[in-house]
Design a protein around this motif. Structure first.
Motif, PDB file in Angstrom:
ATOM      1  N   LYS A 197       0.849  -1.193   0.000  1.00  9.89           N
ATOM      2  CA  LYS A 197       0.000   0.000   0.000  1.00  9.89           C
ATOM      3  C   LYS A 197       0.885   1.243   0.000  1.00  9.89           C
ATOM      4  O   LYS A 197       1.968   1.234   0.578  1.00  9.89           O
ATOM      5  CB  LYS A 197      -0.853   0.041   1.280  1.00  9.89           C
ATOM      6  N   THR A 198       0.410   2.314  -0.624  1.00 12.47           N
ATOM      7  CA  THR A 198       1.184   3.557  -0.605  1.00 12.47           C
ATOM      8  C   THR A 198       0.530   4.587   0.296  1.00 12.47           C
ATOM      9  O   THR A 198       1.182   5.518   0.763  1.00 12.47           O
ATOM     10  CB  THR A 198       1.303   4.160  -2.021  1.00 12.47           C
ATOM     11  N   GLU A 199      -0.774   4.425   0.531  1.00 14.62           N
ATOM     12  CA  GLU A 199      -1.501   5.424   1.300  1.00 14.62           C
ATOM     13  C   GLU A 199      -2.785   4.819   1.814  1.00 14.62           C
ATOM     14  O   GLU A 199      -3.390   3.993   1.135  1.00 14.62           O
ATOM     15  CB  GLU A 199      -1.832   6.589   0.353  1.00 14.62           C
ATOM     16  N   ILE A 200      -3.190   5.213   3.019  1.00 10.41           N
ATOM     17  CA  ILE A 200      -4.458   4.723   3.547  1.00 10.41           C
ATOM     18  C   ILE A 200      -5.067   5.801   4.436  1.00 10.41           C
ATOM     19  O   ILE A 200      -4.342   6.522   5.120  1.00 10.41           O
ATOM     20  CB  ILE A 200      -4.259   3.393   4.290  1.00 10.41           C
ATOM     21  N   SER A 201      -6.392   5.947   4.372  1.00 11.26           N
ATOM     22  CA  SER A 201      -7.070   6.976   5.165  1.00 11.26           C
ATOM     23  C   SER A 201      -8.214   6.375   5.962  1.00 11.26           C
ATOM     24  O   SER A 201      -8.796   5.362   5.563  1.00 11.26           O
ATOM     25  CB  SER A 201      -7.655   8.060   4.259  1.00 11.26           C
ATOM     26  N   PHE A 202      -8.528   7.021   7.064  1.00  9.93           N
ATOM     27  CA  PHE A 202      -9.677   6.627   7.893  1.00  9.93           C
ATOM     28  C   PHE A 202     -10.025   7.821   8.762  1.00  9.93           C
ATOM     29  O   PHE A 202      -9.334   8.846   8.734  1.00  9.93           O
ATOM     30  CB  PHE A 202      -9.346   5.402   8.749  1.00  9.93           C
ATOM     31  N   ASP A 203     -11.119   7.703   9.504  1.00  9.70           N
ATOM     32  CA  ASP A 203     -11.573   8.824  10.320  1.00  9.70           C
ATOM     33  C   ASP A 203     -11.422   8.523  11.798  1.00  9.70           C
ATOM     34  O   ASP A 203     -11.483   7.358  12.209  1.00  9.70           O
ATOM     35  CB  ASP A 203     -13.038   9.136  10.003  1.00  9.70           C
ATOM     36  N   TRP A 204     -11.232   9.572  12.557  1.00  7.10           N
ATOM     37  CA  TRP A 204     -11.098   9.440  14.007  1.00  7.10           C
ATOM     38  C   TRP A 204     -12.029  10.428  14.692  1.00  7.10           C
ATOM     39  O   TRP A 204     -12.122  11.587  14.286  1.00  7.10           O
ATOM     40  CB  TRP A 204      -9.666   9.735  14.429  1.00  7.10           C
ATOM     41  N   GLU A 205     -12.719   9.931  15.701  1.00  9.34           N
ATOM     42  CA  GLU A 205     -13.612  10.780  16.498  1.00  9.34           C
ATOM     43  C   GLU A 205     -13.173  10.766  17.945  1.00  9.34           C
ATOM     44  O   GLU A 205     -13.015   9.684  18.525  1.00  9.34           O
ATOM     45  CB  GLU A 205     -15.032  10.199  16.489  1.00  9.34           C
ATOM     46  N   PRO A 206     -13.015  11.942  18.549  1.00 12.03           N
ATOM     47  CA  PRO A 206     -12.724  11.971  19.979  1.00 12.03           C
ATOM     48  C   PRO A 206     -13.986  11.603  20.757  1.00 12.03           C
ATOM     49  O   PRO A 206     -15.088  11.715  20.221  1.00 12.03           O
ATOM     50  CB  PRO A 206     -12.345  13.433  20.236  1.00 12.03           C
ATOM     51  N   PRO A 207     -13.830  11.156  21.995  1.00 12.43           N
ATOM     52  CA  PRO A 207     -15.031  10.900  22.793  1.00 12.43           C
ATOM     53  C   PRO A 207     -15.811  12.197  22.989  1.00 12.43           C
ATOM     54  O   PRO A 207     -15.222  13.253  23.160  1.00 12.43           O
ATOM     55  CB  PRO A 207     -14.488  10.374  24.126  1.00 12.43           C
ATOM     56  N   ARG A 208     -17.137  12.112  22.941  1.00 12.99           N
ATOM     57  CA  ARG A 208     -18.010  13.285  23.046  1.00 12.99           C
ATOM     58  C   ARG A 208     -17.735  14.144  24.274  1.00 12.99           C
ATOM     59  O   ARG A 208     -17.628  13.611  25.378  1.00 12.99           O
ATOM     60  CB  ARG A 208     -19.470  12.829  23.143  1.00 12.99           C
ATOM     61  N   GLY A 209     -17.630  15.439  24.038  1.00 13.63           N
ATOM     62  CA  GLY A 209     -17.574  16.381  25.144  1.00 13.63           C
ATOM     63  C   GLY A 209     -16.360  16.262  26.037  1.00 13.63           C
ATOM     64  O   GLY A 209     -16.371  16.740  27.150  1.00 13.63           O
ATOM     65  N   CYS A 210     -15.307  15.603  25.553  1.00 14.18           N
ATOM     66  CA  CYS A 210     -14.154  15.361  26.423  1.00 14.18           C
ATOM     67  C   CYS A 210     -12.907  16.068  25.891  1.00 14.18           C
ATOM     68  O   CYS A 210     -12.441  15.785  24.787  1.00 14.18           O
ATOM     69  CB  CYS A 210     -13.902  13.859  26.551  1.00 14.18           C
ATOM     70  N   ASP A 211     -12.376  16.977  26.682  1.00  9.40           N
ATOM     71  CA  ASP A 211     -11.125  17.653  26.348  1.00  9.40           C
ATOM     72  C   ASP A 211      -9.967  16.742  26.751  1.00  9.40           C
ATOM     73  O   ASP A 211      -9.662  16.585  27.926  1.00  9.40           O
ATOM     74  CB  ASP A 211     -11.070  18.977  27.114  1.00  9.40           C
ATOM     75  N   LEU A 212      -9.335  16.146  25.761  1.00  9.60           N
ATOM     76  CA  LEU A 212      -8.256  15.183  26.028  1.00  9.60           C
ATOM     77  C   LEU A 212      -6.904  15.880  26.157  1.00  9.60           C
ATOM     78  O   LEU A 212      -5.890  15.232  26.384  1.00  9.60           O
ATOM     79  CB  LEU A 212      -8.172  14.160  24.893  1.00  9.60           C
ATOM     80  N   GLY A 213      -6.888  17.188  25.950  1.00  3.60           N
ATOM     81  CA  GLY A 213      -5.607  17.881  25.886  1.00  3.60           C
ATOM     82  C   GLY A 213      -4.988  17.681  24.512  1.00  3.60           C
ATOM     83  O   GLY A 213      -5.667  17.275  23.563  1.00  3.60           O
ATOM     84  N   ASP A 214      -3.713  17.956  24.390  1.00  3.98           N
ATOM     85  CA  ASP A 214      -3.040  17.777  23.094  1.00  3.98           C
ATOM     86  C   ASP A 214      -2.906  16.290  22.792  1.00  3.98           C
ATOM     87  O   ASP A 214      -2.517  15.505  23.657  1.00  3.98           O
ATOM     88  CB  ASP A 214      -1.640  18.393  23.142  1.00  3.98           C
ATOM     89  N   ILE A 215      -3.209  15.924  21.569  1.00  6.33           N
ATOM     90  CA  ILE A 215      -3.113  14.518  21.184  1.00  6.33           C
ATOM     91  C   ILE A 215      -2.222  14.367  19.948  1.00  6.33           C
ATOM     92  O   ILE A 215      -1.875  15.342  19.282  1.00  6.33           O
ATOM     93  CB  ILE A 215      -4.496  13.889  20.917  1.00  6.33           C
TER      94      ILE A 215
END
Ligand SMILES: *[C@@H]1O[C@H](CO)[C@@H](O)[C@H](O)[C@H]1NC(C)=O
Ligand SMILES: *[C@@H]1O[C@H](CO)[C@@H](O)[C@H](O)[C@H]1NC(C)=O
Ligand SMILES: *[C@@H]1O[C@H](CO)[C@@H](O)[C@H](O)[C@H]1NC(C)=O
Length: 232
Positions: free
Chosen positions: A139-157
């Protein structure tokens, strides 16, 4: 029902033959595959990861900030002319060493096509997960989506990947730029505190106790409603 699912596990990619079907479950805490090599009839060695200075891979993201309810498109890409066969990606605390035992894994990954599959890293309340390949084709490239947990400030990720080019050639600490939180207000709720510090025994006990209270209330009321919010 969320009760009783705050189980934390530490397991490694403890399989001897590669992973044509993707990284195994629970790869978040230790995302280094153990790729073995027979030295002679009595001894087996392992292939060490390649130096990060030689990494031909990049992780790019559609946004440099996340907010409540946002979805980020994440792309793992090989340099021109290069390729990869396997990968495992998770979202984690920015600039936090991969081998820290208390390192969290954040959010939910959604495959954009059939070339990737989400992996549950722990049976935790937040669908905490990673994502891996489905086949070991080049493979040369692959994409997908990421969702943070609702309403949660995780800080810098940061997104961090293990990328496998060949059985004997892999890189374990490919990182994206830092993604910052945006627009969160107020204190972290109990569940959000646990996402950020998933190995805190005190928080685990507090969440379990809150879940037990919810269950008791539901049994008294005979209803199925009630949940634990991520915000305070
Ligand atoms: C196998 O390799 C190991 C490590 O190099 C060595 O110590 C051992 O003597 C070798 N055994 C045989 C049977 O060649
Ligand atoms: C993947 O690419 C490498 C290097 O170009 C090549 O040797 C190998 O045969 C390819 N594998 C497949 C399955 O196409
Ligand atoms: C996050 O979004 C949800 C759904 O839109 C909303 O109910 C919640 O209040 C928001 N939380 C924060 C911290 O903004």
């Amino acid at each position: 029902m969320l009760f009783g699912i705050v189980l934390l596990s530490f397991s490694v990619w403890d399989v001897i033959v590669g992973f044509p079907g993707g990284a195994p479950p629970n790869s978040c805490p230790d995302p280094a595959p153990i790729h073995q090599r027979r030295i002679n009839s009595t001894h087996v060695g392992i292939f060490f990861p390649q130096s990060m200075a030689t990494s031909p891979y990049k992780i790019t993201t559609s946004a440099s900030r996340y907010f409540n309810g946002s979805m980020i498109r994440v792309t793992l890409k090989a340099d021109p002319g290069d390729y990869f066969r396997g990968f495992f990606i998770q979202a984690t605390r920015a600039n936090y060493a991969l081998d820290r035992g208390d390192r969290p894994a954040y959010g939910t990954f959604r495959p954009a096509d059939t070339n990737s599959q989400a992996r549950r890293c722990r049976s935790a309340v937040g669908k905490v997960g990673g994502i891996t390949h489905t086949g070991n084709n080049n493979k040369t490239e692959i994409s997908f989506d990421w969702e943070p947990p609702r309403g949660c400030d995780l800080g810098d990720i940061q997104f961090v990947a293990t990328v496998v080019r060949a059985y004997s050639e892999y890189w374990v600490d490919v990182r994206s730029d830092v993604i910052k939180p945006s627009g969160f207000i107020g204190d972290r709720g109990l569940l959000c505190q646990l996402y950020v510090n998933p190995y805190s025994k005190i928080l685990q006990r507090r969440v379990l106790s809150a879940l037990r209270n919810i269950q008791t209330m539901q049994q008294r009321r005979g209803t199925g409603s009630g949940s634990l919010a991520t915000q305070g």
